[in-house]
Design a protein around this motif. Structure first.
Motif, mmCIF file in Angstrom:
data_model
loop_
_atom_site.group_PDB
_atom_site.id
_atom_site.type_symbol
_atom_site.label_atom_id
_atom_site.label_comp_id
_atom_site.label_asym_id
_atom_site.label_seq_id
_atom_site.Cartn_x
_atom_site.Cartn_y
_atom_site.Cartn_z
ATOM 1 N N LEU A 10 66.601 14.875 18.809
ATOM 2 C CA LEU A 10 67.087 14.072 17.682
ATOM 3 C C LEU A 10 66.544 14.595 16.365
ATOM 4 C CD1 LEU A 10 66.944 10.393 19.023
ATOM 5 C CD2 LEU A 10 68.967 11.613 18.245
ATOM 6 N N GLU A 11 65.268 14.967 16.356
ATOM 7 C CA GLU A 11 64.684 15.490 15.130
ATOM 8 C C GLU A 11 65.348 16.798 14.727
ATOM 9 O OE1 GLU A 11 60.247 15.485 14.082
ATOM 10 O OE2 GLU A 11 60.634 17.578 14.616
ATOM 11 N N THR A 12 65.599 17.664 15.704
ATOM 12 C CA THR A 12 66.272 18.929 15.404
ATOM 13 C C THR A 12 67.668 18.681 14.862
ATOM 14 O OG1 THR A 12 65.050 19.959 17.216
ATOM 15 C CG2 THR A 12 66.957 21.157 16.360
ATOM 16 N N TRP A 13 68.381 17.728 15.489
ATOM 17 C CA TRP A 13 69.730 17.389 15.035
ATOM 18 C C TRP A 13 69.695 16.828 13.610
ATOM 19 C CZ3 TRP A 13 72.244 12.535 14.176
ATOM 20 C CH2 TRP A 13 73.629 12.611 14.082
ATOM 21 N N LEU A 14 68.667 16.010 13.300
ATOM 22 C CA LEU A 14 68.546 15.449 11.960
ATOM 23 C C LEU A 14 68.201 16.530 10.942
ATOM 24 C CD1 LEU A 14 66.599 12.163 12.805
ATOM 25 C CD2 LEU A 14 68.948 12.329 11.968
ATOM 26 N N LYS A 15 67.359 17.503 11.337
ATOM 27 C CA LYS A 15 67.013 18.594 10.428
ATOM 28 C C LYS A 15 68.251 19.396 10.049
ATOM 29 C CE LYS A 15 62.214 19.487 11.802
ATOM 30 N NZ LYS A 15 61.305 20.459 12.471
ATOM 31 N N ILE A 16 69.080 19.669 11.040
ATOM 32 C CA ILE A 16 70.289 20.444 10.777
ATOM 33 C C ILE A 16 71.222 19.676 9.851
ATOM 34 C CG2 ILE A 16 72.358 21.424 11.844
ATOM 35 C CD1 ILE A 16 70.647 21.972 14.328
ATOM 36 N N ASN A 17 71.375 18.375 10.101
ATOM 37 C CA ASN A 17 72.262 17.560 9.275
ATOM 38 C C ASN A 17 71.668 17.241 7.916
ATOM 39 O OD1 ASN A 17 74.118 17.504 11.310
ATOM 40 N ND2 ASN A 17 73.532 15.509 12.082
ATOM 41 N N SER A 51 63.239 0.774 22.979
ATOM 42 C CA SER A 51 61.921 0.590 22.370
ATOM 43 C C SER A 51 61.064 1.835 22.575
ATOM 44 C CB SER A 51 61.235 -0.631 22.968
ATOM 45 O OG SER A 51 61.958 -1.811 22.678
ATOM 46 N N GLU A 52 61.058 2.362 23.794
ATOM 47 C CA GLU A 52 60.265 3.567 24.065
ATOM 48 C C GLU A 52 60.815 4.765 23.319
ATOM 49 O OE1 GLU A 52 58.829 4.154 28.123
ATOM 50 O OE2 GLU A 52 59.949 2.356 28.683
ATOM 51 N N LEU A 53 62.144 4.879 23.232
ATOM 52 C CA LEU A 53 62.727 6.025 22.543
ATOM 53 C C LEU A 53 62.434 5.981 21.049
ATOM 54 C CD1 LEU A 53 64.526 8.525 22.454
ATOM 55 C CD2 LEU A 53 66.512 7.009 22.285
ATOM 56 N N ILE A 54 62.616 4.834 20.418
ATOM 57 C CA ILE A 54 62.386 4.745 18.972
ATOM 58 C C ILE A 54 60.911 4.918 18.645
ATOM 59 C CG2 ILE A 54 62.515 3.165 16.994
ATOM 60 C CD1 ILE A 54 65.150 2.175 18.013
ATOM 61 N N CYS A 55 60.027 4.463 19.502
ATOM 62 C CA CYS A 55 58.592 4.718 19.301
ATOM 63 C C CYS A 55 58.307 6.217 19.366
ATOM 64 C CB CYS A 55 57.770 3.976 20.339
ATOM 65 S SG CYS A 55 57.708 2.177 20.083
ATOM 66 N N SER A 56 58.959 6.918 20.280
ATOM 67 C CA SER A 56 58.779 8.371 20.363
ATOM 68 C C SER A 56 59.330 9.053 19.118
ATOM 69 C CB SER A 56 59.477 8.911 21.612
ATOM 70 O OG SER A 56 58.920 8.379 22.788
ATOM 71 N N VAL A 57 60.445 8.564 18.594
ATOM 72 C CA VAL A 57 61.018 9.137 17.372
ATOM 73 C C VAL A 57 60.097 8.869 16.187
ATOM 74 C CG1 VAL A 57 62.996 9.073 15.803
ATOM 75 C CG2 VAL A 57 63.364 8.914 18.260
ATOM 76 N N TRP A 58 59.450 7.696 16.164
ATOM 77 C CA TRP A 58 58.496 7.385 15.099
ATOM 78 C C TRP A 58 57.335 8.365 15.103
ATOM 79 C CZ3 TRP A 58 57.567 4.580 10.802
ATOM 80 C CH2 TRP A 58 56.245 4.412 10.412
ATOM 81 N N LYS A 59 56.832 8.707 16.274
ATOM 82 C CA LYS A 59 55.732 9.677 16.371
ATOM 83 C C LYS A 59 56.175 11.036 15.847
ATOM 84 C CE LYS A 59 54.040 7.349 20.532
ATOM 85 N NZ LYS A 59 53.871 7.457 22.004
ATOM 86 N N ARG A 60 57.413 11.426 16.153
ATOM 87 C CA ARG A 60 57.923 12.679 15.622
ATOM 88 C C ARG A 60 58.038 12.615 14.101
ATOM 89 N NH1 ARG A 60 57.938 16.866 19.080
ATOM 90 N NH2 ARG A 60 59.293 17.830 17.522
ATOM 91 N N ASN A 93 56.375 14.522 8.827
ATOM 92 C CA ASN A 93 55.865 14.321 7.472
ATOM 93 C C ASN A 93 54.597 15.111 7.230
ATOM 94 O OD1 ASN A 93 57.345 12.857 5.618
ATOM 95 N ND2 ASN A 93 56.941 10.907 6.600
ATOM 96 N N ASN A 94 53.711 15.144 8.239
ATOM 97 C CA ASN A 94 52.481 15.912 8.098
ATOM 98 C C ASN A 94 52.780 17.397 7.941
ATOM 99 O OD1 ASN A 94 50.844 13.655 8.261
ATOM 100 N ND2 ASN A 94 50.630 13.785 10.496
ATOM 101 N N THR A 95 53.747 17.883 8.738
ATOM 102 C CA THR A 95 54.119 19.297 8.665
ATOM 103 C C THR A 95 54.739 19.636 7.317
ATOM 104 O OG1 THR A 95 54.514 19.318 11.042
ATOM 105 C CG2 THR A 95 55.455 21.121 9.767
#
Length: 443
Positions: A177-184, A387-396, A401-403
């Motif tokens: 999801l993060e990769t897909w969001l970066k591309i978009n 809930s578990e998926l969105i928590c994992s996305v939050w960690k990403r 942001n740190n990166t």
């Protein structure tokens, strides 16, 4: 017969994994099946039993089949006066043709019945029009690079896995999801330079049809498809009004009124059972009476369709405005994320890391397309999985942001390829350092 019943039992009119909501499914699945079934039933009636049966006297019985086909292919007329069946649309001259002086209102089109010949084709065209927006939506999904079926399959199969394996699966989906969001999230070439911030915002939100890189492409195209479904329902009423030669918008109410007045379930006003045909052979013309048995069935099918189209019209309008609020109002998106992110902390409080709040998570990281993607996944899963998926996305999001802030080596986060798929994402087991980082983020 047993084989046919077995096929009907195995018929699946609802997709197991879907990329739209229930209202859309009613349009492009249920309604398509219904209209196709109507077309098949009417077609069988036309080509097996015959759509009409015309009466001839005993001296012309050898013309019976010919007369039936002739009247089917040529003009049929309503009785000018239903109370006096001796009246005909026009009188015949000595050659068997119509006399111009007695032509009904000087127009051959008055009182004609023509729609029954093409009703099978009309039902099939209607089914195609209801399926068309969904075909466009599938193309948009493929173009934007979504892999909803793969993601749903991965997180559904991990429901009863061990904690470590489940965390690995959700981390992999969040990574995709993060990769897909970066591309978009990449701007267009003409938005990179010499464009003010306000102009960039306008271009980002309104230039939705130029590609998937606007962060609003997928969600906005979904709204366009919703509007197309609504427009299609309106188009059905207009098309049937022109085809049936009466106002189909009012047909259901008029039919109920006729049923109430006549104390019967037959609507002979819109769908006459008896019609006249002018049968002419070798200069000798005759008026013969024909029974439109097909109208007995057609009347019931079209009144069912009228009520169904009215239901679709109402629920589609509601669904369109509901999704407009979900996509265009940031507060609705935040509320959706809060519902699942509240389990991140044991005390039920929302996670926060400095200026990284749920609002910035929705607005700056997910965007409209990201939230829309999570909503679609929620339609195919349950609250526990989401809930578990969105928590994992939050960690990403925190790591992202740190990166981007320079706290980590940027070389460790290479630019993703536009050709990445869910199959390219490896399920790497979490190390002890990853688990320790997760616990620190939770605290």
């Amino acid at each position: 017969m047993e084989k046919v019943i077995g096929m009907l039992k195995s018929l699946n009119i609802k997709a197991t994994i879907r990329d739209d909501d229930t209202v859309d499914q009613l349009h492009h699945v249920f309604t398509v099946f219904m209209l196709a079934a109507f077309g098949i039933v009417i077609g069988l009636k036309e080509y097996t039993e015959g759509p009409l049966n015309c009466w001839l006297n005993y001296t012309m019985k050898h013309f019976q089949d010919h007369a039936n086909y002739y009247c089917w292919m040529n003009k049929l007329y309503r009785y000018p006066n239903p109370d006096n069946l001796s009246q005909v649309p026009y009188e015949l001259d000595s050659d068997g043709g119509p006399q111009n002086t007695t032509l009904l209102h000087n127009s051959e089109t008055v009182g004609q019945i023509n729609f029954y010949r093409w009703i099978t084709v009309i039902f099939l065209v209607q089914a195609l029009l209801f399926k068309l927006p969904n075909l466009v939506w599938n193309i948009c999904n493929e173009y934007s690079g979504t892999q909803i079926e793969k993601m749903v399959t991965m997180i559904a199969d991990s429901s009863f896995d061990s904690k470590e394996k489940k965390a690995t699966t959700f981390s992999s989906v969040a990574e995709y999801l993060e990769t897909w969001l970066k591309i978009n999230r990449k701007p267009f070439w003409f938005m990179k330079n010499r464009v003010t911030q306000q102009s960039k915002k306008i271009l980002r939100y309104w230039m939705i049809c130029l590609g998937a890189n606007t962060r609003n492409y997928l969600s906005t195209m979904y709204l366009v498809i919703k509007a197309a479904f609504l427009l299609n329902v309106v188009l059905q009423f207009i098309m049937l009004t022109a085809f049936l030669d009466f106002n189909y918008w009012h047909y259901g109410a008029k039919a109920l009124e006729i049923y109430h007045k006549t104390r019967s379930t037959q609507d002979r006003t819109h769908f006459p059972r008896v019609a006249l045909c002018h049968f002419q052979v070798r200069g000798s013309g005759h008026w013969i009476q024909c029974l439109l048995t097909i109208n007995m069935l057609l009347e019931k099918l079209l009144i069912v369709e009228w009520f169904w189209l009215m239901v679709l019209l109402c629920i589609t309008i509601y669904s369109l405005f509901n999704w407009l609020a979900r996509i265009l109002r940031t507060g609705q998106s935040v509320k959706f994320i809060v519902k699942y992110l509240s389990v991140f902390n044991d005390d039920g409080t929302l996670p926060q890391d400095g200026k990284r709040t749920v609002l910035t998570f929705v607005r700056d990281y997910l965007g409209n397309d990201g939230v829309f993607m999570l909503r679609i996944l929620a339609l195919n899963t349950n609250d526990v999985v989401m809930s578990e998926l969105i928590c994992s996305v939050w960690k990403r999001y925190i790591d992202y942001n740190n990166t981007s802030s320079g706290k980590e080596d940027p070389e460790k986060a290479p630019e993703p390829s536009c050709d990445i798929t869910m199959d390219d994402v490896e399920l790497k087991p979490l190390t002890s350092n990853d688990k320790l980082n997760d616990e620190l983020h939770i605290q």
